[in-house]
Design an enzyme around this catalytic site. Structure first.
Site, PDB file in Angstrom:
ATOM      1  N   SER A 140       0.853  -1.190   0.000  1.00 40.27           N
ATOM      2  CA  SER A 140       0.000   0.000   0.000  1.00 40.27           C
ATOM      3  C   SER A 140       0.886   1.236   0.000  1.00 40.27           C
ATOM      4  O   SER A 140       2.004   1.219   0.530  1.00 40.27           O
ATOM      5  CB  SER A 140      -0.885   0.014   1.255  1.00 40.27           C
ATOM      6  N   TYR A 154      -2.278  -0.632  10.145  1.00 39.31           N
ATOM      7  CA  TYR A 154      -2.411  -1.054   8.751  1.00 39.31           C
ATOM      8  C   TYR A 154      -1.165  -0.690   7.951  1.00 39.31           C
ATOM      9  O   TYR A 154      -0.594  -1.529   7.239  1.00 39.31           O
ATOM     10  CB  TYR A 154      -3.644  -0.389   8.128  1.00 39.31           C
TER      11      TYR A 154
END
Length: 252
Positions: A140, A154
């Site tokens: 990501s 995350y």
């Protein structure tokens, strides 16, 4: 062509989107996710549209690590080997550290990092055995720096699995007789079920199909790594890496 492809987290979002593109391009697929009903619907859709493509589906909770290895082995048997594995399954829940959200952060860490290691292990065991393969890890753009609030854990997991992929890539340096590639992709804002409730600038969000086509472009090229889509995320990534943390915080 890497003919036989396994995708985890394939019941929706990026996983399902990549599956549709791969099937259209003639790849056989092993699709895994927790929601078997969605996988079966996707399989029926793909086989109807592309009758020459073989699609097998398996219910898989990637946090059941023994099941990861069992499902990978079953898919290997069913398709006669795997040429590419896309480690895509992930979780986006969490909360700011220190606000009592430990369980949510723990679940995200276990799913995005520990379970991803299990998937990489299962894939690489097979690739080393057959001396060929392509491991794709979906990280990501949040992995570029420490992220605030609900994104902290995350982002850390996505940075961690990117480093796992780099370590695997390092292991392959100088290994003669191996046709094994490792690709790490850093998606920016691509519309998916995971980020439906996230409030980002609409101008930076691309639709799922556009995002998946951008992902597949780099997967097919078997690049080492890439920000996806390249514009605007490649330059944004450089800013994120080097800007003061106070500026990075305002960017997310």
């Amino acid at each position: 062509m890497r003919k036989n492809v396994l995708i985890t987290g394939a019941s929706s979002g990026l996983g399902a989107g990549m599956a549709r593109i791969l099937a259209a391009n003639g790849h056989n697929l092993a699709l895994t996710a927790r929601r078997l009903d969605r996988l079966e619907s996707l399989r029926d859709e793909l086989v109807a549209a592309h009758p020459d493509v073989e699609v097998v589906v398996h219910a898989l909770d990637v946090n059941e690590h023994k099941q990861v290895f069992a499902v990978f082995k079953q898919a290997i048997t069913e398709l006669g080997g795997l040429d590419r594995v896309i480690v895509n399954a992930g979780l986006g829940k969490g909360g700011r550290i220190g606000t009592g959200k430990f369980q949510a952060n723990k679940q995200t860490a276990e799913t995005n990092f520990i379970a991803a290691i299990a998937q990489c292990e299962a894939a690489m065991e097979h690739f080393y055995e057959r001396k060929s393969g392509h491991l794709v890890v979906i990280s990501s753009m949040s992995a570029m720096r420490g992220m605030p609030s609900a994104m902290t854990t995350y982002a850390a997991t996505k940075a961690g699995i990117a480093m796992v992929a780099e370590g695997i890539r390092s292991d392959l340096i100088g290994r003669k007789g191996l046709d094994i590639k490792v690709t790490t992709l850093y998606p920016g804002y691509i519309a998916s079920e995971m980020n439906e409730g996230v409030q980002q600038e609409a101008k930076l969000m691309v639709d799922t199909e556009t995002g998946c086509r951008a992902l597949m472009k780099y997967i097919d090229k078997e690049v080492v790594d890439a920000a996806v889509p390249a514009w605007p995320w490649a330059p944004i990534g450089q800013v994120m890496k080097h800007a003061p943390l106070s500026i990075v915080r305002r960017m997310v």
